[in-house]
Design a protein around this motif. Sequence first.
Motif, PDB file in Angstrom:
ATOM      1  N   ASP A 192       0.835  -1.203   0.000  1.00 39.61           N
ATOM      2  CA  ASP A 192       0.000   0.000   0.000  1.00 39.61           C
ATOM      3  C   ASP A 192       0.866   1.247   0.000  1.00 39.61           C
ATOM      4  OD1 ASP A 192      -2.274   1.541   0.028  1.00 39.61           O
ATOM      5  OD2 ASP A 192      -2.584   1.391   2.186  1.00 39.61           O
ATOM      6  N   MET A 193       1.997   1.191   0.720  1.00 45.15           N
ATOM      7  CA  MET A 193       2.914   2.322   0.752  1.00 45.15           C
ATOM      8  C   MET A 193       3.491   2.575  -0.638  1.00 45.15           C
ATOM      9  SD  MET A 193       6.333   2.772   3.107  1.00 45.15           S
ATOM     10  CE  MET A 193       7.092   1.288   2.434  1.00 45.15           C
ATOM     11  N   SER A 194       3.907   1.531  -1.333  1.00 44.57           N
ATOM     12  CA  SER A 194       4.454   1.679  -2.678  1.00 44.57           C
ATOM     13  C   SER A 194       3.414   2.224  -3.646  1.00 44.57           C
ATOM     14  CB  SER A 194       4.980   0.327  -3.182  1.00 44.57           C
ATOM     15  OG  SER A 194       5.966  -0.187  -2.308  1.00 44.57           O
ATOM     16  N   ASP A 195       2.171   1.755  -3.512  1.00 45.70           N
ATOM     17  CA  ASP A 195       1.111   2.208  -4.415  1.00 45.70           C
ATOM     18  C   ASP A 195       0.806   3.686  -4.227  1.00 45.70           C
ATOM     19  OD1 ASP A 195       0.949  -0.364  -5.345  1.00 45.70           O
ATOM     20  OD2 ASP A 195      -0.774  -0.915  -4.090  1.00 45.70           O
ATOM     21  N   ARG A 196       0.819   4.140  -2.988  1.00 44.73           N
ATOM     22  CA  ARG A 196       0.439   5.525  -2.719  1.00 44.73           C
ATOM     23  C   ARG A 196       1.479   6.538  -3.189  1.00 44.73           C
ATOM     24  NH1 ARG A 196      -3.287   6.668   2.466  1.00 44.73           N
ATOM     25  NH2 ARG A 196      -4.475   4.740   2.512  1.00 44.73           N
ATOM     26  N   LEU A 197       2.703   6.095  -3.387  1.00 47.28           N
ATOM     27  CA  LEU A 197       3.733   7.026  -3.854  1.00 47.28           C
ATOM     28  C   LEU A 197       3.406   7.582  -5.233  1.00 47.28           C
ATOM     29  CD1 LEU A 197       7.194   5.590  -2.763  1.00 47.28           C
ATOM     30  CD2 LEU A 197       6.228   7.813  -2.222  1.00 47.28           C
ATOM     31  N   HIS A 198       2.565   6.883  -5.986  1.00 48.05           N
ATOM     32  CA  HIS A 198       2.193   7.346  -7.327  1.00 48.05           C
ATOM     33  C   HIS A 198       1.141   8.442  -7.288  1.00 48.05           C
ATOM     34  CE1 HIS A 198       4.593   4.172  -9.115  1.00 48.05           C
ATOM     35  NE2 HIS A 198       3.966   3.283  -8.365  1.00 48.05           N
ATOM     36  N   HIS A 199       0.586   8.716  -6.117  1.00 47.89           N
ATOM     37  CA  HIS A 199      -0.443   9.742  -6.001  1.00 47.89           C
ATOM     38  C   HIS A 199       0.096  10.878  -5.138  1.00 47.89           C
ATOM     39  CE1 HIS A 199      -3.253   6.893  -7.782  1.00 47.89           C
ATOM     40  NE2 HIS A 199      -2.814   5.995  -6.911  1.00 47.89           N
ATOM     41  N   LYS A 200       0.194  12.048  -5.724  1.00 52.24           N
ATOM     42  CA  LYS A 200       0.874  13.175  -5.078  1.00 52.24           C
ATOM     43  C   LYS A 200       0.293  13.520  -3.710  1.00 52.24           C
ATOM     44  CE  LYS A 200       3.972  14.473  -8.197  1.00 52.24           C
ATOM     45  NZ  LYS A 200       5.403  14.546  -7.895  1.00 52.24           N
ATOM     46  N   ASP A 201      -1.028  13.559  -3.617  1.00 56.47           N
ATOM     47  CA  ASP A 201      -1.629  13.996  -2.365  1.00 56.47           C
ATOM     48  C   ASP A 201      -1.373  13.001  -1.237  1.00 56.47           C
ATOM     49  OD1 ASP A 201      -2.592  16.360  -3.407  1.00 56.47           O
ATOM     50  OD2 ASP A 201      -4.446  15.445  -4.116  1.00 56.47           O
ATOM     51  N   SER A 202      -1.540  11.709  -1.517  1.00 59.35           N
ATOM     52  CA  SER A 202      -1.334  10.719  -0.463  1.00 59.35           C
ATOM     53  C   SER A 202       0.147  10.519  -0.164  1.00 59.35           C
ATOM     54  CB  SER A 202      -1.968   9.379  -0.852  1.00 59.35           C
ATOM     55  OG  SER A 202      -1.417   8.883  -2.052  1.00 59.35           O
ATOM     56  N   SER A 203       1.037  10.811  -1.140  1.00 60.88           N
ATOM     57  CA  SER A 203       2.468  10.636  -0.892  1.00 60.88           C
ATOM     58  C   SER A 203       2.974  11.629   0.143  1.00 60.88           C
ATOM     59  CB  SER A 203       3.266  10.772  -2.195  1.00 60.88           C
ATOM     60  OG  SER A 203       3.179  12.082  -2.716  1.00 60.88           O
ATOM     61  N   ARG A 204       2.313  12.809   0.244  1.00 57.65           N
ATOM     62  CA  ARG A 204       2.700  13.764   1.290  1.00 57.65           C
ATOM     63  C   ARG A 204       2.470  13.162   2.670  1.00 57.65           C
ATOM     64  NH1 ARG A 204      -0.252  19.292   0.473  1.00 57.65           N
ATOM     65  NH2 ARG A 204      -1.607  18.011  -0.815  1.00 57.65           N
ATOM     66  N   LEU A 205       1.405  12.386   2.808  1.00 59.99           N
ATOM     67  CA  LEU A 205       1.131  11.714   4.069  1.00 59.99           C
ATOM     68  C   LEU A 205       2.250  10.721   4.389  1.00 59.99           C
ATOM     69  CD1 LEU A 205      -0.710  10.972   6.452  1.00 59.99           C
ATOM     70  CD2 LEU A 205      -1.869   9.353   4.928  1.00 59.99           C
ATOM     71  N   LEU A 206       2.762  10.021   3.368  1.00 61.22           N
ATOM     72  CA  LEU A 206       3.848   9.069   3.581  1.00 61.22           C
ATOM     73  C   LEU A 206       5.098   9.787   4.080  1.00 61.22           C
ATOM     74  CD1 LEU A 206       3.541   6.762   0.442  1.00 61.22           C
ATOM     75  CD2 LEU A 206       2.588   6.423   2.714  1.00 61.22           C
ATOM     76  N   GLY A 207       5.423  10.921   3.457  1.00 61.72           N
ATOM     77  CA  GLY A 207       6.584  11.680   3.896  1.00 61.72           C
ATOM     78  C   GLY A 207       6.434  12.149   5.329  1.00 61.72           C
ATOM     79  N   GLU A 208       5.241  12.575   5.680  1.00 57.60           N
ATOM     80  CA  GLU A 208       4.980  13.028   7.050  1.00 57.60           C
ATOM     81  C   GLU A 208       5.145  11.881   8.036  1.00 57.60           C
ATOM     82  OE1 GLU A 208       0.933  14.243   9.132  1.00 57.60           O
ATOM     83  OE2 GLU A 208       1.637  15.831   7.781  1.00 57.60           O
ATOM     84  N   GLN A 209       4.718  10.682   7.649  1.00 55.69           N
ATOM     85  CA  GLN A 209       4.851   9.528   8.536  1.00 55.69           C
ATOM     86  C   GLN A 209       6.315   9.131   8.703  1.00 55.69           C
ATOM     87  OE1 GLN A 209       2.238   6.740   6.576  1.00 55.69           O
ATOM     88  NE2 GLN A 209       0.402   7.602   7.515  1.00 55.69           N
ATOM     89  N   VAL A 210       7.093   9.223   7.633  1.00 54.56           N
ATOM     90  CA  VAL A 210       8.524   8.933   7.738  1.00 54.56           C
ATOM     91  C   VAL A 210       9.194   9.928   8.678  1.00 54.56           C
ATOM     92  CG1 VAL A 210      10.716   8.845   6.487  1.00 54.56           C
ATOM     93  CG2 VAL A 210       8.669   7.852   5.460  1.00 54.56           C
ATOM     94  N   LEU A 211       8.883  11.221   8.507  1.00 53.30           N
ATOM     95  CA  LEU A 211       9.480  12.241   9.374  1.00 53.30           C
ATOM     96  C   LEU A 211       9.061  12.028  10.828  1.00 53.30           C
ATOM     97  CD1 LEU A 211      11.162  14.776   9.728  1.00 53.30           C
ATOM     98  CD2 LEU A 211       9.146  16.141   9.126  1.00 53.30           C
ATOM     99  N   THR A 212       7.819  11.643  11.058  1.00 52.42           N
ATOM    100  CA  THR A 212       7.358  11.362  12.429  1.00 52.42           C
ATOM    101  C   THR A 212       8.147  10.209  13.035  1.00 52.42           C
ATOM    102  OG1 THR A 212       5.122  12.135  11.876  1.00 52.42           O
ATOM    103  CG2 THR A 212       5.350  10.753  13.834  1.00 52.42           C
ATOM    104  N   ASP A 213       8.355   9.142  12.261  1.00 46.24           N
ATOM    105  CA  ASP A 213       9.178   8.013  12.727  1.00 46.24           C
ATOM    106  C   ASP A 213      10.591   8.482  13.071  1.00 46.24           C
ATOM    107  OD1 ASP A 213       7.544   5.792  12.913  1.00 46.24           O
ATOM    108  OD2 ASP A 213       7.851   5.158  10.842  1.00 46.24           O
ATOM    109  N   VAL A 214      11.177   9.290  12.186  1.00 45.82           N
ATOM    110  CA  VAL A 214      12.545   9.778  12.411  1.00 45.82           C
ATOM    111  C   VAL A 214      12.632  10.548  13.725  1.00 45.82           C
ATOM    112  CG1 VAL A 214      14.274  11.441  11.601  1.00 45.82           C
ATOM    113  CG2 VAL A 214      13.226   9.850   9.981  1.00 45.82           C
ATOM    114  N   LEU A 215      11.711  11.468  13.936  1.00 46.85           N
ATOM    115  CA  LEU A 215      11.763  12.327  15.113  1.00 46.85           C
ATOM    116  C   LEU A 215      11.503  11.542  16.397  1.00 46.85           C
ATOM    117  CD1 LEU A 215       9.900  15.435  13.660  1.00 46.85           C
ATOM    118  CD2 LEU A 215      12.363  15.166  14.010  1.00 46.85           C
TER     119      LEU A 215
END
Length: 473
Positions: free
Chosen positions: A318-341
């Motif tokens: 599901d993560m790989s699929d969502r990267l193709h959609h600009k709006d939902s990919s922003r959510l993925l980036g936010e989740q990665v940054l949350t994990d990092v912090l």
Amino acid sequence: MEGLRRVRRRFPTKMLLKHRRLLQVTGLVVLLLAVRYFNFAGRIVDAAEDLWYTDAYLQTIKPVAVHHNAGRQNTDIACVIESALGSCDGIGFAALVLQAIDEITTCLARGFVPTVIWTDCDYCGPPGSDVNYWTWYFKAINEGIEDRAKAQVCVAPTTPLFISSSLYLTRPGAIGELDDFRFADMEHKVTNFWQPITAETRALANYVISGYLSPADRVDNIVNTFYESFMAGNINIGVHLRLQEGHVQEMNFFKQKIPKLQNILQIVHRVTNDAITANTGKEIRVFLASDTDEAIDVFKAEFGDNRVLNIHAVRGQDMSDRLHHKDSSRLLGEQVLTDVLLLAKCDFLVHDESSVAALAYYYNTDIRSYFVSGDPSDHRRLNAQPRFEADDLFRHAVARVTSNILVPPGWRESSLLIGLTTKWHVLWGFLNSDLPTEDVMCYYKNVKWSKCYEEFQRSEFAKNSDLRALMDV
């Protein structure tokens, strides 16, 4: 004669029917040869077109353009970091942030005022001239300085064909930028080794992070709420775990192997037991950042549901699929940054090679690293104290960038030789399908959003003499 003519007219039809299988095979061979010929010819045309596009783009390792703002009285030199313009090759969010840290450091060392603008990337939204998706994740850096300054230096993305020399490089013979640095020391393991992360790397990166990478208020609230609810007052062991096939292939490229899940569990058990012994009476929590739900299930079965923490995030296919959609990919980036912090708020970090782990390691200079694939020398290096204070390390970076820009180019750096070498590498690479042509086309598609659009379109890249004049050296 009339009968003979009739026989001759009928004869090919009989032969075609009798030997139709042979003719079918022959026709297929001819068709394949024709397709191969036209495909090769097409690739020659494509390569010529790519050479046309990449002629100037690839003649400098990382193109820099200078745009002068007429009539501005401000004496600042804006340094516009636009690394997202070329992010069509699937670069991860954490790696993109590491690139930004690297480029901010270079801008600062040159005495320029940095600003980061992300108009198009895998973790952005629809591109445009009036958007900056950097501010979706982080607070704006010197917003609008590019319009107020007397001149702006625009840093384009690194070409996939060549690797630029980072100011963070300190070991002779090492290559790569900050996002290429490895937790392992690869010097004696591969021909061209990526520089190992050192205590000095960590201290300088943290110096830049502290001043320029403050999370956006929305992200900061998410992280602080989670921490206060589940982690505050406990001993926290952060674990970063990537198991998907894409990471396996990446590790194979670097001639490294992903550790087995059982090995990671053993290390987490050891760290947990040591933490319990050293912190009597305190609760232990394991914060797990993983790309699969299966890994989370295994950890909860091993350590208990109440001890293992994770954010609600998109994982797996599901993560790989969502990267193709600009709006939902922003959510993925936010989740990665949350994990990092959240990883960076832990006391210990169990990890393998990963940009996410590296970014968390840079955010918190006190966190203790448990590099799963490391040997004792790796562990000593990663948990050592830097030999210099951060201010001194930054002064060293200024000295390096100044000396690099003052050194006159040798014959190996002549524009003619670089141009010929570049063209050969590009042509050979494109014809052999070793180089992603879409990366170069991505750059030319997105460069219209650049603050130095006209200069990049005309391939007017800055020379050392241009930068010396702006740096007043």
